[in-house]
Design a protein around this motif. Structure first.
Motif, PDB file in Angstrom:
ATOM      1  N   THR A   1       0.851  -1.191   0.000  1.00 37.57           N
ATOM      2  CA  THR A   1       0.000   0.000   0.000  1.00 37.57           C
ATOM      3  C   THR A   1       0.885   1.239   0.000  1.00 37.57           C
ATOM      4  O   THR A   1       1.761   1.385   0.858  1.00 37.57           O
ATOM      5  N   PHE A   2       0.647   2.111  -0.983  1.00 42.72           N
ATOM      6  CA  PHE A   2       1.457   3.318  -1.115  1.00 42.72           C
ATOM      7  C   PHE A   2       0.553   4.512  -1.399  1.00 42.72           C
ATOM      8  O   PHE A   2      -0.422   4.404  -2.138  1.00 42.72           O
ATOM      9  N   ASP A   3       0.912   5.652  -0.809  1.00 47.71           N
ATOM     10  CA  ASP A   3       0.248   6.911  -1.122  1.00 47.71           C
ATOM     11  C   ASP A   3       0.956   7.550  -2.318  1.00 47.71           C
ATOM     12  O   ASP A   3       2.180   7.457  -2.438  1.00 47.71           O
ATOM     13  N   SER A   4       0.191   8.213  -3.147  1.00 46.90           N
ATOM     14  CA  SER A   4       0.792   8.952  -4.258  1.00 46.90           C
ATOM     15  C   SER A   4      -0.155  10.056  -4.693  1.00 46.90           C
ATOM     16  O   SER A   4      -1.337  10.061  -4.329  1.00 46.90           O
ATOM     17  N   SER A   5       0.381  10.989  -5.468  1.00 49.03           N
ATOM     18  CA  SER A   5      -0.397  12.141  -5.902  1.00 49.03           C
ATOM     19  C   SER A   5      -0.270  12.288  -7.417  1.00 49.03           C
ATOM     20  O   SER A   5       0.841  12.299  -7.954  1.00 49.03           O
ATOM     21  N   LEU A   6      -1.386  12.381  -8.081  1.00 50.97           N
ATOM     22  CA  LEU A   6      -1.393  12.417  -9.541  1.00 50.97           C
ATOM     23  C   LEU A   6      -0.553  13.578 -10.071  1.00 50.97           C
ATOM     24  O   LEU A   6      -0.674  14.721  -9.622  1.00 50.97           O
TER      25      LEU A   6
END
Length: 300
Positions: free
Chosen positions: A230-235
């Motif tokens: 599970t990873f957070d990312s920003s478009l």
């Protein structure tokens, strides 16, 4: 040794973490249109806003309007950041699915970010976490400056674990560990996770890398070997911390999806639809997004 998961969950934080540092204020209606488009990409989790005081982050002063105005799609978790009970009440009234609380693992950054010491922050978050859980919401804990602080330098692993242990004791479902200023290296990530896997269930751990020094994808690759999925990312690579000088954007969702798909790892995300959503927010901001995929896309 490669021990990659078959599937990775990407948690899109662009509408909150991505926009909070942007000086161009995007109208609420445009934010809703963007979030609605993100909902059609295959993402299963979207952090839509933050219920902090408007003077802290003017960009997100329309939190309730946006949260209530989006077109919710079944199977997607719509999340928001809350700082205290008052913010939680607003988030609950807006029917947010997943409540995120936040604090730092370093004392100085916590004081800059929250205006409280770590010890004074715990009781506030305890009440928020338990009220949210009693309201039937899942709760996520963000822990910042895990791999380094802009004011204190390296943060000890024991200090990070002390903060995480307390949040888990209060009842969070997942902790997101943040490389707030993008200083981590794959070796540092490996050394940290070697200890973390002995202490926590990896299904309750997410990682949140910033790409300040171009190391985010390398750090994610190393994390995959330790069972992190599970990873957070920003478009488009939007983002940064207002209270961490020099902290540029999050790892870009579009770059992360490209890498994972090339590795044969399933995300459930449609790259073409993702790029359409990236082009939309780029037009709102009237500037090129910093991701590699958008650089390619803009050149075509």
């Amino acid at each position: 040794m490669m021990n990659w998961p078959e599937k990775v969950t990407i948690k899109e934080v662009g509408p909150r973490d991505g926009l909070q540092n942007e000086k161009v204020i995007i109208p609420a209606q445009s934010k809703m249109e963007w979030i609605d488009q993100l909902s059609d990409t295959g993402l299963s989790y979207i952090e839509v806003t933050s219920f902090v005081h408007p003077k802290w982050i003017p960009q997100l002063s329309d939190a309730a309007l946006v949260a209530k105005g989006i077109k919710r799609k079944p199977g997607i978790t719509y999340a928001a950041l809350v700082p205290n009970q008052r913010g939680l009440e607003s988030a609950l009234a807006a029917n947010i699915d997943d409540i995120s609380v936040f604090m730092s693992s370093s004392e100085t950054h916590n004081l800059k970010n929250i205006n409280k010491s770590i010890s004074d922050t715990f009781p506030i978050l305890k009440d928020v976490i338990r009220t949210a859980a009693n309201s039937g919401k899942t709760v996520r804990g963000y822990v910042s400056t895990v791999f380094g602080c802009p004011y204190e330098g390296e943060v000890s692993t024991d200090q990070v674990f002390r903060v995480c242990d307390q949040l888990f004791e209060y009842g969070i479902d997942e902790v997101s560990l943040g490389d707030t200023i993008g200083v981590a290296s794959p070796r540092q990530v490996a050394l940290f996770l070697e200890q973390a896997v002995k202490r926590y269930d990896m299904s309750q751990i997410a990682l949140h890398f910033h790409d300040t020094r171009g190391m985010a994808l390398a750090n994610i690759l190393e994390s995959l070997n330790y069972g992190i999925d599970t990873f957070d990312s920003s478009l488009g690579g939007l983002g940064g911390c207002p209270y961490a000088p020099g902290a540029s954007g999050n790892v870009a969702t579009d770059d992360l999806v490209h890498m994972l798909h090339k590795m044969g790892i399933h995300t459930g995300i449609n790259p073409e639809k993702l790029m359409k959503a990236a082009a939309m927010v780029q037009s709102f901001l009237e500037k090129p997004l910093p991701s590699h995929q958008m650089a390619v896309n803009n050149a075509q």
